[in-house]
Design an enzyme around this catalytic site. Sequence first.
Site, PDB file in Angstrom:
ATOM      1  N   ARG A  37       0.857  -1.185   0.000  1.00 44.73           N
ATOM      2  CA  ARG A  37       0.000   0.000   0.000  1.00 44.73           C
ATOM      3  C   ARG A  37       0.897   1.240   0.000  1.00 44.73           C
ATOM      4  O   ARG A  37       1.905   1.285   0.707  1.00 44.73           O
ATOM      5  CB  ARG A  37      -0.920   0.037   1.234  1.00 44.73           C
ATOM      6  CG  ARG A  37      -2.120  -0.894   1.152  1.00 44.73           C
ATOM      7  CD  ARG A  37      -3.096  -0.506   0.038  1.00 44.73           C
ATOM      8  NE  ARG A  37      -4.218  -1.437  -0.057  1.00 44.73           N
ATOM      9  CZ  ARG A  37      -4.266  -2.501  -0.857  1.00 44.73           C
ATOM     10  NH1 ARG A  37      -3.260  -2.781  -1.651  1.00 44.73           N
ATOM     11  NH2 ARG A  37      -5.339  -3.276  -0.881  1.00 44.73           N
ATOM     12  N   ASP A  90       4.422  -0.480  -7.173  1.00 45.57           N
ATOM     13  CA  ASP A  90       3.142  -0.821  -7.800  1.00 45.57           C
ATOM     14  C   ASP A  90       2.023  -0.014  -7.149  1.00 45.57           C
ATOM     15  O   ASP A  90       0.938   0.098  -7.692  1.00 45.57           O
ATOM     16  CB  ASP A  90       2.872  -2.330  -7.629  1.00 45.57           C
ATOM     17  CG  ASP A  90       1.639  -2.788  -8.405  1.00 45.57           C
ATOM     18  OD1 ASP A  90       1.489  -2.362  -9.566  1.00 45.57           O
ATOM     19  OD2 ASP A  90       0.825  -3.544  -7.844  1.00 45.57           O
ATOM     20  N   GLU A 132      -2.620   7.456  -5.260  1.00 49.32           N
ATOM     21  CA  GLU A 132      -2.883   6.682  -6.482  1.00 49.32           C
ATOM     22  C   GLU A 132      -4.368   6.711  -6.860  1.00 49.32           C
ATOM     23  O   GLU A 132      -4.710   6.540  -8.030  1.00 49.32           O
ATOM     24  CB  GLU A 132      -2.404   5.240  -6.337  1.00 49.32           C
ATOM     25  CG  GLU A 132      -3.221   4.406  -5.359  1.00 49.32           C
ATOM     26  CD  GLU A 132      -2.744   2.954  -5.284  1.00 49.32           C
ATOM     27  OE1 GLU A 132      -1.534   2.719  -5.175  1.00 49.32           O
ATOM     28  OE2 GLU A 132      -3.603   2.060  -5.313  1.00 49.32           O
ATOM     29  N   HIS A 183      -0.783  -0.384  -9.784  1.00 52.15           N
ATOM     30  CA  HIS A 183      -1.483  -1.272  -8.838  1.00 52.15           C
ATOM     31  C   HIS A 183      -2.019  -2.512  -9.575  1.00 52.15           C
ATOM     32  O   HIS A 183      -3.214  -2.784  -9.559  1.00 52.15           O
ATOM     33  CB  HIS A 183      -2.614  -0.530  -8.118  1.00 52.15           C
ATOM     34  CG  HIS A 183      -2.965  -1.180  -6.805  1.00 52.15           C
ATOM     35  ND1 HIS A 183      -3.347  -0.482  -5.708  1.00 52.15           N
ATOM     36  CD2 HIS A 183      -2.986  -2.484  -6.422  1.00 52.15           C
ATOM     37  CE1 HIS A 183      -3.595  -1.311  -4.702  1.00 52.15           C
ATOM     38  NE2 HIS A 183      -3.382  -2.546  -5.123  1.00 52.15           N
TER      39      HIS A 183
HETATM   40  P1  NAI Z   1      -1.575 -11.424   4.935  1.00 46.66           P
HETATM   41  O1  NAI Z   1      -2.605 -10.980   5.908  1.00 46.66           O
HETATM   42  O2  NAI Z   1      -1.526 -12.867   4.521  1.00 46.66           O
HETATM   43  O3  NAI Z   1      -0.112 -11.068   5.514  1.00 46.66           O
HETATM   44  C1  NAI Z   1       0.225  -9.846   6.061  1.00 46.66           C
HETATM   45  C2  NAI Z   1       1.379 -10.069   7.040  1.00 46.66           C
HETATM   46  O4  NAI Z   1       1.882  -8.801   7.440  1.00 46.66           O
HETATM   47  C3  NAI Z   1       0.968 -10.817   8.310  1.00 46.66           C
HETATM   48  O5  NAI Z   1       1.849 -11.898   8.543  1.00 46.66           O
HETATM   49  C4  NAI Z   1       1.087  -9.753   9.409  1.00 46.66           C
HETATM   50  O6  NAI Z   1       1.471 -10.301  10.666  1.00 46.66           O
HETATM   51  C5  NAI Z   1       2.170  -8.860   8.834  1.00 46.66           C
HETATM   52  N1  NAI Z   1       2.211  -7.502   9.352  1.00 46.66           N
HETATM   53  C6  NAI Z   1       1.172  -6.711   9.718  1.00 46.66           C
HETATM   54  N2  NAI Z   1       1.632  -5.496  10.110  1.00 46.66           N
HETATM   55  C7  NAI Z   1       2.992  -5.540   9.999  1.00 46.66           C
HETATM   56  C8  NAI Z   1       4.020  -4.612  10.234  1.00 46.66           C
HETATM   57  N3  NAI Z   1       3.781  -3.373  10.693  1.00 46.66           N
HETATM   58  N4  NAI Z   1       5.296  -4.994   9.988  1.00 46.66           N
HETATM   59  C9  NAI Z   1       5.575  -6.236   9.532  1.00 46.66           C
HETATM   60  N5  NAI Z   1       4.632  -7.159   9.285  1.00 46.66           N
HETATM   61  C10 NAI Z   1       3.354  -6.817   9.517  1.00 46.66           C
HETATM   62  O7  NAI Z   1      -1.717 -10.460   3.678  1.00 46.66           O
HETATM   63  P2  NAI Z   1      -1.287 -10.748   2.174  1.00 46.66           P
HETATM   64  O8  NAI Z   1      -2.354 -11.487   1.450  1.00 46.66           O
HETATM   65  O9  NAI Z   1       0.099 -11.295   2.167  1.00 46.66           O
HETATM   66  O10 NAI Z   1      -1.299  -9.256   1.569  1.00 46.66           O
HETATM   67  C11 NAI Z   1      -0.407  -8.267   2.037  1.00 46.66           C
HETATM   68  C12 NAI Z   1      -0.802  -6.930   1.448  1.00 46.66           C
HETATM   69  O11 NAI Z   1      -0.559  -6.922   0.051  1.00 46.66           O
HETATM   70  C13 NAI Z   1      -2.300  -6.567   1.552  1.00 46.66           C
HETATM   71  O12 NAI Z   1      -2.609  -6.041   2.818  1.00 46.66           O
HETATM   72  C14 NAI Z   1      -2.443  -5.547   0.472  1.00 46.66           C
HETATM   73  O13 NAI Z   1      -2.167  -4.261   1.011  1.00 46.66           O
HETATM   74  C15 NAI Z   1      -1.352  -5.906  -0.540  1.00 46.66           C
HETATM   75  N6  NAI Z   1      -1.907  -6.402  -1.805  1.00 46.66           N
HETATM   76  C16 NAI Z   1      -1.516  -5.782  -2.966  1.00 46.66           C
HETATM   77  C17 NAI Z   1      -1.993  -6.203  -4.205  1.00 46.66           C
HETATM   78  C18 NAI Z   1      -1.561  -5.551  -5.473  1.00 46.66           C
HETATM   79  O14 NAI Z   1      -2.232  -5.723  -6.518  1.00 46.66           O
HETATM   80  N7  NAI Z   1      -0.473  -4.809  -5.493  1.00 46.66           N
HETATM   81  C19 NAI Z   1      -2.962  -7.303  -4.294  1.00 46.66           C
HETATM   82  C20 NAI Z   1      -3.253  -7.940  -3.021  1.00 46.66           C
HETATM   83  C21 NAI Z   1      -2.753  -7.480  -1.825  1.00 46.66           C
END
Ligand code: NAI
Length: 327
Positions: free
Chosen positions: A233, A257, A262, A294
């Site tokens: 993000r 990305d 954005e 994105h």
């Molecule tokens: P997830 O929920 O499986 O994993 C997120 C991880 O981040 C968790 O292990 C959590 O403990 C950790 N975390 C939370 N706050 C943290 C911090 N301050 N420092 C370090 N680690 C922290 O989520 P997933 O599916 O891996 O997605 C991650 C992010 O990717 C989403 O929240 C979204 O913002 C982004 N995303 C981007 C996309 C794109 O098209 N560019 C598409 C899908 C998701």
Amino acid sequence: MKILFFGTKSYDREFFEGPDEKCPDVEITFIEPNLSPETARLAEGFEGVCAFVNMDLSARTVDILHKCGVKLILMRCAGYNNVDLEAAKACGITVMHVPGYSPEAVAEHAMALVLTADRHMHKAYIKCRENNFNLSGLMGINLHGRTAGIVGTGKIGAAMARICRGFGMRVIAYDMYPNKELDFVEYVDFERLLAEADLISLHCPLTKDNYHMINEKTIAKMKDGVMLVNTSRGALIKTEDLIQGIRDGKFFAVGLDVYEEENGTVYEDMSDRILEHSTMARLLSFPNVMVTSHQGFFTKEALLAISRTTMDNALAFVQGRKNGNEL
Ligand code: NAI
């Protein structure tokens, strides 16, 4: 159940109208405008709305949706930092999302950004097409043997960690909840990750606690010549500080990305308009910065999974069944 689908693109129709996704209990009306306080009234007469990452689901929007009779918000994405969940809860609207539809899609895009920016693929492509086979300005650095620092090792971060390992990198990570499946990853604190990583890749959700986690102070702690990638993000990075860091020569390569401001830009053809935000114009002016729109999620596999899960979310709501995707 009647659902109003905001911000429809051709690919949304292709996947949500596909034969597998037909669902007699759910009727979708596709419209082009994005969901915002200005457009929320269009949901009059619909029980559900379907929205995406680039839309404004603040308390104002949620309030209007509630007055229109909306009971369900279907986010056709994983992230939901743009939804005021408190406001939705207060007026009894259920919000559902699509977690982990294809972590590899996003992780592979993160690595594509690294490779493009590191090996200057964007420049090499244009140079070769113009019969310029000179190599000046194209020198990269090896990933093999270097250290990848993954911030957030959930589904996408874990996929990125595996990819980095495949490239022969040492992988370190920072997460409050270490992922036990990643036995090849060394967990370190954030400070150590900043100090040791040659490549930093952000994969944590945006929360109140990590807003602008990459800023002047944290950039100063990074190695000189570091590579930074953000597919998570935009607001995880304070863009002004990043721009200063790039100007100071801190970064070998940057891949974005996602970026602040954005919304209003991504997914739109702005080619005949003057860019409103000077930060974006400045980012685009740097030769070692690679920006995409994105699009980490944008693969066939991911879109199919998104459409299937979103339809199942709608159906679960209709049937009063919990499927775990409620926020
Ligand atoms: P997830 O929920 O499986 O994993 C997120 C991880 O981040 C968790 O292990 C959590 O403990 C950790 N975390 C939370 N706050 C943290 C911090 N301050 N420092 C370090 N680690 C922290 O989520 P997933 O599916 O891996 O997605 C991650 C992010 O990717 C989403 O929240 C979204 O913002 C982004 N995303 C981007 C996309 C794109 O098209 N560019 C598409 C899908 C998701």
